[in-house]
Design an enzyme around this catalytic site. Structure first.
Site, PDB file in Angstrom:
ATOM      1  N   GLU A 174      32.164  53.573  23.890  1.00 40.84           N
ATOM      2  CA  GLU A 174      33.831  53.083  24.538  1.00 40.84           C
ATOM      3  C   GLU A 174      34.638  53.626  23.168  1.00 40.84           C
ATOM      4  O   GLU A 174      34.839  52.176  23.087  1.00 40.84           O
ATOM      5  CB  GLU A 174      33.996  51.941  25.230  1.00 40.84           C
ATOM      6  CG  GLU A 174      32.812  52.399  26.347  1.00 40.84           C
ATOM      7  CD  GLU A 174      32.888  51.667  27.780  1.00 40.84           C
ATOM      8  OE1 GLU A 174      33.535  49.839  26.478  1.00 40.84           O
ATOM      9  OE2 GLU A 174      32.271  50.979  28.543  1.00 40.84           O
ATOM     10  N   GLU A 356      26.847  53.342  32.122  1.00 40.61           N
ATOM     11  CA  GLU A 356      27.116  51.865  32.243  1.00 40.61           C
ATOM     12  C   GLU A 356      26.991  51.893  33.604  1.00 40.61           C
ATOM     13  O   GLU A 356      28.523  53.395  33.567  1.00 40.61           O
ATOM     14  CB  GLU A 356      27.606  51.501  31.662  1.00 40.61           C
ATOM     15  CG  GLU A 356      27.447  51.169  30.105  1.00 40.61           C
ATOM     16  CD  GLU A 356      27.728  49.876  29.406  1.00 40.61           C
ATOM     17  OE1 GLU A 356      29.259  49.615  29.603  1.00 40.61           O
ATOM     18  OE2 GLU A 356      27.694  50.863  28.250  1.00 40.61           O
TER      19      GLU A 356
HETATM   20  C1  FCB Z   1      31.130  48.095  28.687  1.00 39.38           C
HETATM   21  C2  FCB Z   1      30.929  47.500  27.427  1.00 39.38           C
HETATM   22  C3  FCB Z   1      28.933  46.965  26.928  1.00 39.38           C
HETATM   23  C4  FCB Z   1      29.344  45.853  28.987  1.00 39.38           C
HETATM   24  C5  FCB Z   1      30.145  46.278  29.341  1.00 39.38           C
HETATM   25  C6  FCB Z   1      29.746  45.336  30.697  1.00 39.38           C
HETATM   26  O1  FCB Z   1      32.587  47.464  28.417  1.00 39.38           O
HETATM   27  O2  FCB Z   1      29.926  48.906  26.760  1.00 39.38           O
HETATM   28  O3  FCB Z   1      28.886  46.611  26.720  1.00 39.38           O
HETATM   29  O4  FCB Z   1      29.970  44.900  28.334  1.00 39.38           O
HETATM   30  O5  FCB Z   1      31.748  46.566  29.654  1.00 39.38           O
END
Ligand code: FCB
Length: 450
Positions: A174, A356
């Site tokens: 990110e 994620e």
């Molecule tokens: C993302 C991050 C991760 C975590 C999630 C909930 O933006 O990459 O580290 O905090 O959100």
């Protein structure tokens, strides 16, 4: 133990052909902050500043994964996951950011990788999940053009040490979030709110990405490289023209500032002029290095409002009241996930790994010592169904990783938001798989070929 370097380890076993995994990041789970020669990182510094983190929490102990990694690998084995995505602590490996490496830190990831391979779980390494060594922060961090060289050297150390056992590497997690929040809004480490710093950081992180791709390719044969982007649909929060225009600009910063130069060799129009003073001849060719897959982190659509006090003229607004939300306040819109996957496929034409997805919830141990997180199961069911719809529609999705294996340090929210499918009792550091862990283990088991 050998890894199948030709295909996804163990995916041959899945009817769907998908890799099922779980994700974490070093700062959020490791703890061991002053153990075995780890240096300071910018999040240690930031957490010490008054009022930055909810309840004054920090990463000193976190889930103590540094000492309990074997137990955590055993939990993953019980889940039956194919893969584990984690990140490396740069301050643990290079306490001053560059120069002398810390052998004890290197040895920790040797132990972790070997335990994963013994459990037949494929390690996926993310090189950078927001935890810059403070010594490099003192030199300007990502606003310093030398950062591309620092990152290339760090990558070389990692590739030489672990490239014999690890094939999957992501450069950055990110980059949009840590540059915008860290240098533009001042909401994350290092807490800077400055338009010039933001644009320098964006460009230097892109250069660092390209440099790391080259180092990985030169050092590891049959390496498989990606970058991990947080990509979400952006909608105007209000009906007026101002919010509409602000949203169009915001969306380019959020969704395109990194994948566009990295894939197509140019900055999106909203940023191009502001980046220009920091570009040197040849930079774009250095950034746009071929990669093998697109890593996606997806949670929720954004609702954006105009705000002239902010460095990019906009900020987050409120979602419409009828949209359901998680305990983080993030909207639950599985259709946005489906649409995002289809959109990425049509734009980038790369295999997609969802690295994620998940939700925070107000989880509690009940009197029987269980955590019945029905809300998380409903979320994961809806989102994995949306992913299957995207696949049916033609999106080339190859894997799905839940955020997160464990409850952990959720940045400025500290330990107040629980994202794990395994509960962590922070007083005792005991791990308790939640009902969602059983749900995920079943989903994986049912996807078994034999
Ligand atoms: C993302 C991050 C991760 C975590 C999630 C909930 O933006 O990459 O580290 O905090 O959100």
């Amino acid at each position: 133990m050998t890894v199948d370097y030709r295909g996804d380890a163990r995916t041959g076993r899945r009817k769907s052909g998908l890799v099922w995994g779980v994700s974490t990041s070093n700062f959020q789970i490791e703890g061991g902050a002053r153990t075995d020669g780890r240096g300071e990182g910018i999040w240690d510094t930031y957490a010490r500043q008054q009022g930055r983190i909810s309840s004054g929490d920090n990463g000193d102990v976190a889930c103590d994964h540094y000492h309990r990694y074997a137990e955590d690998v055993a939990l993953m084995r019980e889940l039956g996951v194919d893969a584990y995505r984690f990140s490396l602590s740069w301050p643990r490996l290079l306490p001053r950011g560059r120069g002398a490496a810390n052998e004890a830190g290197l040895a920790f990831y040797d132990r972790l990788i070997d335990a994963l391979l013994a459990a037949e779980i494929e390690p996926w390494i993310c090189l950078y999940h927001w935890d810059l060594p403070q010594a490099l922060g003192d030199l300007g961090g990502w606003t310093n053009r030398d950062s591309a060289g620092w990152f290339a050297d760090f990558t070389a150390l990692v590739a030489r040490r672990y490239g014999d056992r690890v094939r999957r590497f992501a450069t950055f997690n990110e980059p949009n979030v840590f540059t915008l929040f860290g240098y533009g809004f001042g909401w994350h480490a290092p807490g800077i709110e400055d338009r010039t710093a933001l644009h320098k950081a964006i460009h230097h992180v892109n250069l660092s990405h390209g440099a790391a791709v080259d180092v990985l390719r030169q050092t590891i044969s049959e390496v498989s490289i990606g970058a991990i982007h947080n990509r979400q649909p952006c909608h105007p929060a209000g009906p007026g023209r101002e919010d509409d225009e602000a949203t169009q600009i915001f969306a380019q910063y959020w969704n395109d500032a990194f994948p566009y130069p990295q894939q197509f060799g140019s900055y999106p129009p909203a940023l191009a002029e502001a980046i220009d003073p920091f570009q040197k001849p040849g930079d774009m060719a250095r950034i746009a290095r071929p990669i093998d897959w697109f890593g996606l982190n997806h949670y929720a659509p954004h609702y954006i409002k105009a705000d002239s006090s902010k460095v990019i003229g906009s900020t987050f607004g409120a979602p419409p009241p009828e949209v359901p939300r998680t305990s983080m306040g993030w909207p639950i819109v599985p259709g946005a996930f489906r649409d995002t996957l289809i959109d990425i496929h049509s734009r980038f034409r790369l295999p997609i790994y969802v690295l994620e997805n998940g939700t925070a919830a107000e989880d509690r141990l009940d009197s029987a010592g269980h955590v019945e997180d029905a809300g998380r199961i409903a979320y994961l069911e809806a989102y994995t169904s949306a992913m299957r719809e995207a696949i049916v529609a033609g999106a080339d999705v190859r894997g799905y990783f839940v955020w997160s294996l464990l409850d952990n340090f959720e940045w400025t929210a500290g330990y107040s938001q629980r994202f794990g499918i395994v509960y962590v009792d922070y007083a005792t550091l005991k791990r308790v798989p939640k009902a969602s862990a059983r749900w995920y283990a079943n989903l994986i088991a049912e996807d078994c070929r034999s």
